[in-house]
Design a protein around this motif. Structure first.
Motif, mmCIF file in Angstrom:
data_model
loop_
_atom_site.group_PDB
_atom_site.id
_atom_site.type_symbol
_atom_site.label_atom_id
_atom_site.label_comp_id
_atom_site.label_asym_id
_atom_site.label_seq_id
_atom_site.Cartn_x
_atom_site.Cartn_y
_atom_site.Cartn_z
ATOM 1 N N ALA A 34 0.972 -1.160 -0.087
ATOM 2 C CA ALA A 34 -0.138 -0.054 -0.052
ATOM 3 C C ALA A 34 0.761 1.414 -0.153
ATOM 4 O O ALA A 34 1.732 1.350 0.721
ATOM 5 C CB ALA A 34 -1.095 -0.091 1.167
ATOM 6 N N ASP A 35 0.546 2.263 -1.049
ATOM 7 C CA ASP A 35 1.237 3.529 -1.022
ATOM 8 C C ASP A 35 2.689 3.410 -1.519
ATOM 9 O O ASP A 35 3.398 4.385 -1.354
ATOM 10 C CB ASP A 35 1.172 4.357 0.385
ATOM 11 C CG ASP A 35 -0.424 4.599 0.664
ATOM 12 O OD1 ASP A 35 -1.252 4.914 -0.152
ATOM 13 O OD2 ASP A 35 -0.809 4.569 1.810
ATOM 14 N N ALA A 36 3.254 2.271 -1.775
ATOM 15 C CA ALA A 36 4.643 2.163 -2.408
ATOM 16 C C ALA A 36 4.807 2.923 -3.603
ATOM 17 O O ALA A 36 3.972 2.583 -4.475
ATOM 18 C CB ALA A 36 4.828 0.481 -2.189
ATOM 19 N N LYS A 37 6.085 3.382 -3.609
ATOM 20 C CA LYS A 37 6.504 4.010 -4.830
ATOM 21 C C LYS A 37 7.708 3.770 -5.067
ATOM 22 O O LYS A 37 8.930 4.452 -4.967
ATOM 23 C CB LYS A 37 6.182 5.818 -4.829
ATOM 24 C CG LYS A 37 4.855 5.856 -4.287
ATOM 25 C CD LYS A 37 4.436 7.648 -4.252
ATOM 26 C CE LYS A 37 3.189 7.909 -4.018
ATOM 27 N NZ LYS A 37 2.592 7.161 -2.953
ATOM 28 N N PHE A 38 7.960 2.549 -5.425
ATOM 29 C CA PHE A 38 9.533 2.301 -5.609
ATOM 30 C C PHE A 38 9.866 2.597 -7.336
ATOM 31 O O PHE A 38 8.879 2.482 -8.002
ATOM 32 C CB PHE A 38 9.764 0.538 -5.583
ATOM 33 C CG PHE A 38 9.691 -0.067 -4.244
ATOM 34 C CD1 PHE A 38 10.731 -0.152 -3.781
ATOM 35 C CD2 PHE A 38 8.442 0.027 -3.622
ATOM 36 C CE1 PHE A 38 10.701 -0.577 -2.183
ATOM 37 C CE2 PHE A 38 8.417 -0.422 -2.196
ATOM 38 C CZ PHE A 38 9.941 -0.432 -1.605
ATOM 39 N N THR A 39 10.941 2.920 -7.230
ATOM 40 C CA THR A 39 11.460 2.864 -8.967
ATOM 41 C C THR A 39 12.869 2.629 -8.926
ATOM 42 O O THR A 39 13.815 2.508 -8.131
ATOM 43 C CB THR A 39 11.215 4.620 -9.180
ATOM 44 O OG1 THR A 39 11.366 4.817 -10.464
ATOM 45 C CG2 THR A 39 12.463 5.499 -8.609
ATOM 46 N N TYR A 40 13.113 2.300 -10.386
ATOM 47 C CA TYR A 40 14.527 1.921 -10.735
ATOM 48 C C TYR A 40 15.227 2.665 -11.640
ATOM 49 O O TYR A 40 14.808 3.229 -12.461
ATOM 50 C CB TYR A 40 14.145 0.430 -11.581
ATOM 51 C CG TYR A 40 15.294 -0.116 -12.217
ATOM 52 C CD1 TYR A 40 16.396 -0.588 -11.859
ATOM 53 C CD2 TYR A 40 15.151 -0.353 -13.760
ATOM 54 C CE1 TYR A 40 17.585 -1.269 -12.542
ATOM 55 C CE2 TYR A 40 16.266 -0.698 -14.560
ATOM 56 C CZ TYR A 40 17.280 -1.199 -13.876
ATOM 57 O OH TYR A 40 18.539 -1.780 -14.529
ATOM 58 N N ILE A 41 16.559 2.925 -11.564
ATOM 59 C CA ILE A 41 17.530 3.658 -12.115
ATOM 60 C C ILE A 41 18.359 2.721 -12.978
ATOM 61 O O ILE A 41 19.203 2.013 -12.291
ATOM 62 C CB ILE A 41 18.246 4.606 -11.473
ATOM 63 C CG1 ILE A 41 17.315 5.560 -10.549
ATOM 64 C CG2 ILE A 41 18.958 5.753 -12.412
ATOM 65 C CD1 ILE A 41 16.344 6.537 -11.200
ATOM 66 N N ASP A 42 18.430 2.958 -14.272
ATOM 67 C CA ASP A 42 19.246 1.975 -15.181
ATOM 68 C C ASP A 42 20.754 2.629 -15.246
ATOM 69 O O ASP A 42 21.011 3.059 -16.267
ATOM 70 C CB ASP A 42 18.630 1.716 -16.398
ATOM 71 C CG ASP A 42 19.232 0.632 -17.400
ATOM 72 O OD1 ASP A 42 20.132 0.056 -16.838
ATOM 73 O OD2 ASP A 42 19.126 0.662 -18.656
ATOM 74 N N PHE A 43 21.482 2.292 -14.361
ATOM 75 C CA PHE A 43 22.756 2.619 -14.386
ATOM 76 C C PHE A 43 23.754 2.035 -15.517
ATOM 77 O O PHE A 43 24.517 2.630 -15.911
ATOM 78 C CB PHE A 43 23.559 2.592 -13.069
ATOM 79 C CG PHE A 43 23.248 3.715 -12.247
ATOM 80 C CD1 PHE A 43 22.667 5.004 -12.631
ATOM 81 C CD2 PHE A 43 23.513 3.522 -10.731
ATOM 82 C CE1 PHE A 43 22.303 5.889 -11.814
ATOM 83 C CE2 PHE A 43 23.299 4.675 -9.801
ATOM 84 C CZ PHE A 43 22.642 5.552 -10.409
ATOM 85 N N PHE A 44 23.211 0.647 -15.696
ATOM 86 C CA PHE A 44 23.746 0.156 -16.744
ATOM 87 C C PHE A 44 23.777 0.635 -18.356
ATOM 88 O O PHE A 44 24.830 0.941 -19.061
ATOM 89 C CB PHE A 44 23.483 -1.434 -16.763
ATOM 90 C CG PHE A 44 24.432 -2.299 -17.554
ATOM 91 C CD1 PHE A 44 25.263 -3.173 -17.171
ATOM 92 C CD2 PHE A 44 24.272 -2.435 -19.133
ATOM 93 C CE1 PHE A 44 26.074 -3.970 -17.713
ATOM 94 C CE2 PHE A 44 25.191 -3.277 -19.844
ATOM 95 C CZ PHE A 44 26.132 -4.172 -19.150
ATOM 96 N N GLY A 45 22.422 0.925 -18.472
ATOM 97 C CA GLY A 45 22.198 1.629 -19.734
ATOM 98 C C GLY A 45 22.579 3.142 -19.788
ATOM 99 O O GLY A 45 23.289 3.409 -20.946
ATOM 100 N N ILE A 46 22.595 3.737 -18.662
ATOM 101 C CA ILE A 46 23.406 4.985 -18.860
ATOM 102 C C ILE A 46 24.878 4.895 -18.800
ATOM 103 O O ILE A 46 25.557 5.937 -19.660
ATOM 104 C CB ILE A 46 22.979 5.906 -17.415
ATOM 105 C CG1 ILE A 46 21.724 6.198 -17.115
ATOM 106 C CG2 ILE A 46 23.855 7.074 -17.179
ATOM 107 C CD1 ILE A 46 21.282 6.595 -16.091
ATOM 108 N N SER A 47 25.451 3.869 -18.339
ATOM 109 C CA SER A 47 27.080 3.761 -18.594
ATOM 110 C C SER A 47 27.137 3.471 -20.125
ATOM 111 O O SER A 47 28.024 4.018 -20.549
ATOM 112 C CB SER A 47 27.295 2.398 -17.759
ATOM 113 O OG SER A 47 27.270 2.721 -16.467
ATOM 114 N N MET A 48 26.310 2.825 -20.550
ATOM 115 C CA MET A 48 26.598 2.290 -21.937
ATOM 116 C C MET A 48 26.542 3.435 -22.995
ATOM 117 O O MET A 48 27.032 3.540 -23.829
ATOM 118 C CB MET A 48 25.634 1.026 -22.355
ATOM 119 C CG MET A 48 25.920 -0.144 -21.768
ATOM 120 S SD MET A 48 27.511 -0.877 -21.882
ATOM 121 C CE MET A 48 27.678 -1.268 -23.639
ATOM 122 N N ALA A 49 25.634 4.270 -22.366
ATOM 123 C CA ALA A 49 25.464 5.733 -23.374
ATOM 124 C C ALA A 49 26.569 6.661 -23.206
ATOM 125 O O ALA A 49 26.992 7.360 -24.095
ATOM 126 C CB ALA A 49 24.235 6.209 -23.027
#
Length: 360
Positions: free
Chosen positions: A272-287
């Motif tokens: 309930a009320d959870a707001k998890f999010t993911y940051i793609d450091f692998f993709g940012i690194s590759m770019a």
């Protein structure tokens, strides 16, 4: 081709210089987007918690901190870490960097605490060959101490206050480089194939993140693993067989990262009320990092993959992706932190970046 890579590298560097200069110009503090900011992680986030531990994983000596305003603090880089960047006035609105649990006192804890410890992972045994460390499970226990102190200060308002805070978690790198890919010390590679190991890590991570939620966290940022197979120490140890990086390690990392989006969806749906999010450091690194392959060697002189104390590092640190054998330079951390706060590409974050998460 060489000229193209050189010009591309300088475009990246100039864009980062612009970000740095805009950070320096934004000294006026606006309203905080969240009341407090709690940080869990490993050496990529540690800002001093390991300083007094009996461990090889500490960075409380020069040339670490050479570009940080406060000098040597225990940060494993020349300047700011990735988790420092979102806290600045132009982003989340804090006028000071979040203090380490080891030294945070009094009302300082009301703006947040950094619990990160170099060498740790999702698994408790990870990094044990390095010496003392504060595992993720132990960091969660330390957070309970903070919660108790906040309760003493805010009384019945403490729970609602903590629900509004920002929480970042960056775990898993050491479960590979200081566990799975050390078969002479750990048995995990004998017990699990890479797919199975990723499943085992995610299952334990799921329970730990649920524990964090049970302690009042609602806005939680999960940092994906970066291209750890491209670190100078990893390349030196394993070789690349003609590739730019150690492909078997990056492939294993991707198996873990690919399970994080489904985990975020699961947690958001079931809590309930959870707001998890993911940051793609692998993709940012590759770019961002391929343009810097010209200067992917360690900036400082290393022994056992850490900077040799008091040795002079490279002069033009903006040209280097890695400060020592494992850890990025401030320039790379700035790129990670800026894009974690406000996504440059839609793929940088899922389902939202830190800026949008703060507004929820």
């Amino acid at each position: 081709m060489a000229a193209f890579r050189y010009n591309t590298a300088w475009r990246v560097i100039l864009s980062v210089l612009f970000l740095i200069s805009s950070d320096l110009r934004s000294g006026v503090l606006g309203a905080r987007q969240v009341p407090c900011y709690f940080i869990f992680g490993d050496s990529l986030s540690d800002n001093g918690n390991n300083n007094d531990l009996k461990t090889q994983a500490k960075a409380n000596y020069p040339p670490y901190g050479i570009d940080f305003p406060e000098g040597v603090t225990g940060r494993f880089t020349n300047g700011r870490t990735t988790v420092d960047i979102p806290s600045v006035p132009k982003h989340l609105g804090f006028d000071k960097y979040i203090q380490p649990f080891a030294t945070a006192k009094g009302c300082e804890i009301l703006v947040g605490v950094n619990y990160a410890s170099g060498g740790v992972g999702i698994r408790d045994e990870t990094g044990q060959q390095l010496g003392d460390r504060i595992s993720f499970n132990h960091q969660l226990q330390n957070h309970l101490v903070t919660i108790s102190r906040v309760g003493e200060m805010l009384g019945s308002n403490a729970s609602a206050y903590l629900n509004k805070c920002m929480y970042t978690v960056g775990m898993g790198s050491n479960d590979y480089i200081n566990n799975y890919f050390m078969p002479n010390i750990y048995t995990t590679s004998e017990l699990y194939m890479p797919e199975q190991y990723a499943d085992v890590l995610i299952e334990q991570y799921r329970q730990q993140l649920k524990t964090l939620y049970s302690h009042g966290a609602r806005k939680v940022v999960i940092f994906g693993l970066s291209v750890i197979g491209c670190a100078p120490a990893i390349i030196s140890t394993f070789g690349t067989n003609g590739s730019l990086c150690v492909d078997k390690i990056n492939s294993a990392v991707l198996l873990f990262n690919n399970r994080l989006k489904p985990l975020v969806d699961e947690l958001n749906c079931n809590l309930a009320d959870a707001k998890f999010t993911y940051i793609d450091f692998f993709g940012i690194s590759m770019a961002g990092l391929p343009a810097l392959r010209l200067v992917s060697s360690a900036c400082c002189k290393v022994r056992d993959d850490m900077c040799i104390p008091f040795e002079t590092p490279c002069r033009i640190r903006l040209l280097h992706a890695f400060y020592d054998g494992f850890h990025p330079t401030e320039m790379v951390n700035l790129m990670f932190g800026a894009r974690a706060y406000k996504a440059l590409l839609q793929s940088d974050s899922y389902p939202f970046d830190i800026h949008h998460l703060a507004m929820l």
